[in-house]
Design a protein around this motif. Sequence first.
Motif, PDB file in Angstrom:
ATOM      1  N   ALA A 169     -67.855   3.306   4.312  1.00  0.00           N
ATOM      2  CA  ALA A 169     -67.652   2.067   5.063  1.00  0.00           C
ATOM      3  C   ALA A 169     -66.682   1.164   4.309  1.00  0.00           C
ATOM      4  O   ALA A 169     -66.579   1.236   3.082  1.00  0.00           O
ATOM      5  CB  ALA A 169     -68.984   1.354   5.285  1.00  0.00           C
ATOM      6  N   TYR A 201     -65.776  -2.837   3.975  1.00  0.00           N
ATOM      7  CA  TYR A 201     -66.179  -4.205   4.305  1.00  0.00           C
ATOM      8  C   TYR A 201     -65.019  -5.011   4.875  1.00  0.00           C
ATOM      9  O   TYR A 201     -65.187  -5.759   5.843  1.00  0.00           O
ATOM     10  CB  TYR A 201     -66.736  -4.911   3.068  1.00  0.00           C
ATOM     11  CG  TYR A 201     -66.886  -6.407   3.284  1.00  0.00           C
ATOM     12  CD1 TYR A 201     -67.960  -6.911   4.026  1.00  0.00           C
ATOM     13  CD2 TYR A 201     -65.948  -7.303   2.797  1.00  0.00           C
ATOM     14  CE1 TYR A 201     -68.083  -8.271   4.259  1.00  0.00           C
ATOM     15  CE2 TYR A 201     -66.066  -8.664   3.027  1.00  0.00           C
ATOM     16  CZ  TYR A 201     -67.135  -9.141   3.753  1.00  0.00           C
ATOM     17  OH  TYR A 201     -67.244 -10.488   3.994  1.00  0.00           O
ATOM     18  N   ALA A 212     -64.740  -4.318   8.489  1.00  0.00           N
ATOM     19  CA  ALA A 212     -65.918  -4.752   9.244  1.00  0.00           C
ATOM     20  C   ALA A 212     -65.965  -6.269   9.381  1.00  0.00           C
ATOM     21  O   ALA A 212     -66.371  -6.800  10.415  1.00  0.00           O
ATOM     22  CB  ALA A 212     -67.189  -4.250   8.562  1.00  0.00           C
ATOM     23  N   SER A 213     -65.536  -6.989   8.338  1.00  0.00           N
ATOM     24  CA  SER A 213     -65.688  -8.446   8.313  1.00  0.00           C
ATOM     25  C   SER A 213     -64.774  -9.162   9.294  1.00  0.00           C
ATOM     26  O   SER A 213     -65.002 -10.327   9.608  1.00  0.00           O
ATOM     27  CB  SER A 213     -65.427  -8.974   6.902  1.00  0.00           C
ATOM     28  OG  SER A 213     -64.064  -8.792   6.540  1.00  0.00           O
ATOM     29  N   PRO A 261     -70.064  -6.780  14.599  1.00  0.00           N
ATOM     30  CA  PRO A 261     -70.112  -5.885  13.439  1.00  0.00           C
ATOM     31  C   PRO A 261     -70.104  -4.418  13.859  1.00  0.00           C
ATOM     32  O   PRO A 261     -70.826  -4.036  14.782  1.00  0.00           O
ATOM     33  CB  PRO A 261     -71.434  -6.261  12.762  1.00  0.00           C
ATOM     34  CG  PRO A 261     -71.711  -7.660  13.205  1.00  0.00           C
ATOM     35  CD  PRO A 261     -71.182  -7.743  14.607  1.00  0.00           C
ATOM     36  N   TRP A 311     -73.219  -2.136  10.081  1.00  0.00           N
ATOM     37  CA  TRP A 311     -72.970  -3.412   9.402  1.00  0.00           C
ATOM     38  C   TRP A 311     -73.771  -4.542  10.028  1.00  0.00           C
ATOM     39  O   TRP A 311     -73.991  -4.572  11.241  1.00  0.00           O
ATOM     40  CB  TRP A 311     -71.488  -3.781   9.475  1.00  0.00           C
ATOM     41  CG  TRP A 311     -70.630  -3.019   8.533  1.00  0.00           C
ATOM     42  CD1 TRP A 311     -69.855  -1.939   8.823  1.00  0.00           C
ATOM     43  CD2 TRP A 311     -70.467  -3.274   7.135  1.00  0.00           C
ATOM     44  NE1 TRP A 311     -69.203  -1.502   7.693  1.00  0.00           N
ATOM     45  CE2 TRP A 311     -69.569  -2.304   6.638  1.00  0.00           C
ATOM     46  CE3 TRP A 311     -70.991  -4.217   6.248  1.00  0.00           C
ATOM     47  CZ2 TRP A 311     -69.177  -2.257   5.306  1.00  0.00           C
ATOM     48  CZ3 TRP A 311     -70.611  -4.173   4.917  1.00  0.00           C
ATOM     49  CH2 TRP A 311     -69.713  -3.202   4.452  1.00  0.00           C
ATOM     50  N   ALA A 360     -73.728  -9.355   3.007  1.00  0.00           N
ATOM     51  CA  ALA A 360     -73.167  -8.321   3.882  1.00  0.00           C
ATOM     52  C   ALA A 360     -73.973  -7.054   3.670  1.00  0.00           C
ATOM     53  O   ALA A 360     -74.099  -6.579   2.529  1.00  0.00           O
ATOM     54  CB  ALA A 360     -71.701  -8.087   3.562  1.00  0.00           C
ATOM     55  N   TYR A 380     -75.120  -2.993   4.775  1.00  0.00           N
ATOM     56  CA  TYR A 380     -74.711  -1.748   5.431  1.00  0.00           C
ATOM     57  C   TYR A 380     -75.841  -0.727   5.319  1.00  0.00           C
ATOM     58  O   TYR A 380     -76.303  -0.419   4.220  1.00  0.00           O
ATOM     59  CB  TYR A 380     -73.438  -1.166   4.816  1.00  0.00           C
ATOM     60  CG  TYR A 380     -72.979   0.075   5.546  1.00  0.00           C
ATOM     61  CD1 TYR A 380     -72.286  -0.026   6.746  1.00  0.00           C
ATOM     62  CD2 TYR A 380     -73.290   1.346   5.067  1.00  0.00           C
ATOM     63  CE1 TYR A 380     -71.907   1.108   7.454  1.00  0.00           C
ATOM     64  CE2 TYR A 380     -72.911   2.481   5.765  1.00  0.00           C
ATOM     65  CZ  TYR A 380     -72.222   2.349   6.959  1.00  0.00           C
ATOM     66  OH  TYR A 380     -71.859   3.478   7.661  1.00  0.00           O
TER      67      TYR A 380
END
Length: 452
Positions: free
Chosen positions: A46, A48, A51-52, A57, A61, A131, A133
Amino acid sequence: MTDSIIPNMKRFPETLVAFLLALLACLHAETVTPKAGKLESENIIAVYGDASIAPTPPPGWSFHWNARGNLGDSAGYAPLSYDEKARAYGVRDASGALRTDAPGHTISRGIGYLDVSAMRDKDGVARCYVASYKLSADSVGEVWINHGNLRTPLSYGTDLRVYVNDQLKAQSLIKRDRFAQVFQFYLGRLKKEDVIHVAVGPSENSPKAAGRLFYIIEDCQAGQKPAKPVNIISPALHASAPQFGADGKIGTAYADKHKAQCAAVVATRPDLVFIGDSITARWPQEVLEARFGKHRPINLGIGGDWIQNVLWRVQNGTLDKAAPKVVVLLIGTNNLTGKFTPDELTADLGALLKAIQSKTPRSKILLLGILPRGASIKDEINESIRQTNAKLATLANNEQVFYLDIGDKLVEPDGTISPAVMPDKLHVAGPGYTRWMEAMGPTLDKLLNERP
């Protein structure tokens, strides 16, 4: 001779046993201690950074804050919600607006932008941004946090913690620095539905936390260590580096642009090359063609480049098989945003000039002074630009390297910078390029028409 051999023969079994024991110890150490080196294979679980920036999400996430408990007690975490108008994740108040006194993150990748924030509440409790996962499968090897970047502007630093489920695996105080601090954490073999929490919060006794955050979750072969983490946010001083993507690899769009420019140079065989960042990249091609069409001008600007990025491009093919009469170089404003000093910037530009000369030694280089910025010449950044340009001028020898500062042509008589010239107080617009060409044209004409 015989007497000296016999004692050694007597010790041979003992020596052999010692050797075998040492060898077994080394083999055991190899199995339990991750070793450095480039992996034969990698599996990014993954990212971040990707994803952010998603309004929803991606699978696995979720973004939280420790609303009802301490870090390490995920039962007390509460989800953050996305606000489309603010382009941010946060905690909503009674009216539905995002609270300014609760953690969250903003969708942005601008230079120096603070996209993660956390703070202490009125009772002194650290409310942290988390955050999370959740793994969708068992790890094949061992899991690492890699290509971690966190840059904070806070003098008291920002606390970074990594948990697997509710077990603390790593903690680091990220101190304020011009450059992002990079990190890499070993998490071990993980199972399906294990949850990795990366938390950002205030350091001890500090009122808040803030910074830019990037990292990936990587599955590595057992006993191996992933590649060295790279600085995604800002290239290091004196480095030669491309622009990296959120996954710690060279950005796909950046690599494609670089490859296309290398091919265009070979196809065009230009006499005139412009190289730099977005200010160069935005040159209207029709303006260049109208004035210098016979010299086959080519634009090698790429938005977001620092000096270190242009150095990497030059060292990796941008000017290979090129022999332009003149190279026009404008670069460095992003380095100033990144808090480079005039001396540091000048040293790095000197190294870039040498790299260009090594690739195309017969070319003349027109080094342009960094352009003014902001609403007025009185803005603070312009004092740094003046100091830097004074030093850049010393890099010219008026044989191969020439210096020209056209910045004053972009400023109005009262010292302001017109929105028509710089709409966003940084990038030049049409009228600005016209003034720029009028100021630069005579010098370029002379350099292009001089015999080598």
